[in-house]
Write an enzyme that holds these catalytic residues in place. Sequence first.
Site, mmCIF file in Angstrom:
data_model
loop_
_atom_site.group_PDB
_atom_site.id
_atom_site.type_symbol
_atom_site.label_atom_id
_atom_site.label_comp_id
_atom_site.label_asym_id
_atom_site.label_seq_id
_atom_site.Cartn_x
_atom_site.Cartn_y
_atom_site.Cartn_z
ATOM 1 N N ASN A 194 0.872 -1.166 0.000
ATOM 2 C CA ASN A 194 0.000 0.000 0.000
ATOM 3 C C ASN A 194 0.916 1.224 0.000
ATOM 4 O O ASN A 194 1.443 1.614 1.035
ATOM 5 C CB ASN A 194 -0.879 -0.049 1.258
ATOM 6 C CG ASN A 194 -1.878 1.091 1.324
ATOM 7 O OD1 ASN A 194 -1.800 2.028 0.523
ATOM 8 N ND2 ASN A 194 -2.787 1.027 2.270
ATOM 9 N N ARG A 208 -2.479 -2.087 -3.565
ATOM 10 C CA ARG A 208 -3.681 -1.283 -3.397
ATOM 11 C C ARG A 208 -3.576 -0.104 -4.361
ATOM 12 O O ARG A 208 -2.588 0.635 -4.341
ATOM 13 C CB ARG A 208 -3.766 -0.759 -1.962
ATOM 14 C CG ARG A 208 -4.929 0.174 -1.790
ATOM 15 C CD ARG A 208 -4.929 0.822 -0.446
ATOM 16 N NE ARG A 208 -6.117 1.617 -0.276
ATOM 17 C CZ ARG A 208 -6.155 2.778 0.365
ATOM 18 N NH1 ARG A 208 -5.059 3.261 0.925
ATOM 19 N NH2 ARG A 208 -7.267 3.444 0.473
ATOM 20 N N HIS A 239 -12.673 3.119 -0.395
ATOM 21 C CA HIS A 239 -12.714 2.100 0.681
ATOM 22 C C HIS A 239 -13.394 0.816 0.196
ATOM 23 O O HIS A 239 -13.948 0.061 0.998
ATOM 24 C CB HIS A 239 -13.503 2.587 1.925
ATOM 25 C CG HIS A 239 -12.866 3.707 2.678
ATOM 26 N ND1 HIS A 239 -13.608 4.716 3.260
ATOM 27 C CD2 HIS A 239 -11.583 3.957 2.982
ATOM 28 C CE1 HIS A 239 -12.792 5.561 3.867
ATOM 29 N NE2 HIS A 239 -11.551 5.122 3.723
ATOM 30 N N ARG A 254 -11.700 15.794 7.016
ATOM 31 C CA ARG A 254 -12.438 16.208 5.813
ATOM 32 C C ARG A 254 -13.867 16.573 6.172
ATOM 33 O O ARG A 254 -14.486 15.936 7.024
ATOM 34 C CB ARG A 254 -12.465 15.078 4.780
ATOM 35 C CG ARG A 254 -11.114 14.705 4.261
ATOM 36 C CD ARG A 254 -11.195 13.617 3.199
ATOM 37 N NE ARG A 254 -9.967 12.850 3.202
ATOM 38 C CZ ARG A 254 -9.897 11.532 3.119
ATOM 39 N NH1 ARG A 254 -10.988 10.808 2.980
ATOM 40 N NH2 ARG A 254 -8.729 10.926 3.142
ATOM 41 N N GLU A 314 -8.347 -4.907 5.171
ATOM 42 C CA GLU A 314 -8.155 -4.593 3.758
ATOM 43 C C GLU A 314 -6.980 -5.373 3.167
ATOM 44 O O GLU A 314 -7.022 -5.788 2.012
ATOM 45 C CB GLU A 314 -7.951 -3.075 3.589
ATOM 46 C CG GLU A 314 -9.263 -2.321 3.808
ATOM 47 C CD GLU A 314 -9.076 -0.826 3.995
ATOM 48 O OE1 GLU A 314 -8.667 -0.422 5.098
ATOM 49 O OE2 GLU A 314 -9.338 -0.078 3.055
#
Length: 411
Positions: A12, A104, A193, A254, A397
């Site tokens: 990743n 990823r 996601h 965010r 993940e």
Amino acid sequence: MTATASRVLVLNSGSSSVKYQLLDMHNTESKSGSAAGRLAVGLVERIGEETSRLAHTPLGTGGAKRETEGPIADHTAALKAVAAELAADGLGLDSPELAAIGHRVVHGGLKFSAPTVIDDEVLAEIERLVPVAPLHNPANITGIRTARALRPDLPQVAVFDTAFHTTMPEYAARYAIDVETADAHRIRRYGFHGTSHAYVSRKTAELLGKAPEDVNVIVLHLGNGASASAVAGGRCVDTSMGLTPLEGLVMGTRSGDIDPAVTFHLKRVAGMDEDEVDVLLNKKSGLIGLCGDNDMREIGRRIDEGDAQAKLAFDIYIHRLKKYIGAYSAVLGRVDAVAFTAGVGENAAPVRAAAIAGLEEMGMAVDASLNAVRGDEPRLISPEYARVAVAVVPTDEELEIAQQTYALVSA
Ligand code: AMP
């Protein structure tokens, strides 16, 4: 790939970091624990700085975490350092047991709806998507190039954050703006996601003892970044993030949903330029903008001390969550389960309790004592009488990327 090759390295790659895990896919199915099949995990941070840091834990041998500090110039040097750490544990990248590297990749646009073996054409397409994912895809591309250079003979697989959401119907994915402009610039809702939403929705069905096709789930992935999805019979039909990961829920830093006119207003009235607005909405908004903290643990502590600003930030966060639970209940028509996951969703019992409070008429409730239980396993937190199951389902993940990668290369 040799017949015995059963290891997958998951990479990743961020702009200044590389997270990695080496998994043995012959062992991941046999145990339910989150450490199952994990041979090594690690992280390289602050790539390109004087104070780069590599932390490596050889889980397979039960060895202690090893940390090294010192300049690591770029991603090539970072991956070489990772390869050296793995080799020191007898897990080198040259091992015939390594079946593939799974990367990823944040943005796969509309083209990639499934994990894909990377060749020059696939890499070129990921590059063509840089304009819609300027913060993420360049780092992913660097990671892929570096890994390909180290092991050109090995299958490298891209697993896209957007792939799970490509099943969204057109009416959910399109913004109501001029179609020509939208199409010319590939402006639409892609969602992110995706590996987490896929994994958690499937695990939730498993927890209910049902096939994914028979279950409608609202997945709430609440980490520092946060997104909700509506999953009908295993397929995503709506999700809260859009063209970029800025849309939707209130997040750590965010804003999530906001009137787009706020951005013109900031430019016209506050004299900010695009980059300043971008930084404001992505880095200085959400929980940190509202109360100065983005860690839910700290916010919880401040609320316990009577801090009104922290309480307001929490209430805004919960209000948005409730709106998405309501919206996705309407989108799905019938909801079988609501699943909480990621850092906040898995750990913050007060967030789960507050998000579901008052939704009894919708068949949703949380049992206080079940909600207080901590653990790494998927578990129900709703009382028996509730029509809708409310669950905590830890996401994984890396395992999902490894499984998708392995399934593709061993097919
Ligand atoms: P993630 O992005 O999934 O790693 O989630 C990170 C976020 O999870 C942190 O910023 C915290 O807000 C939250 N978090 C992690 N551990 C806890 C905890 N024990 N209690 C409450 N929130 C937590």
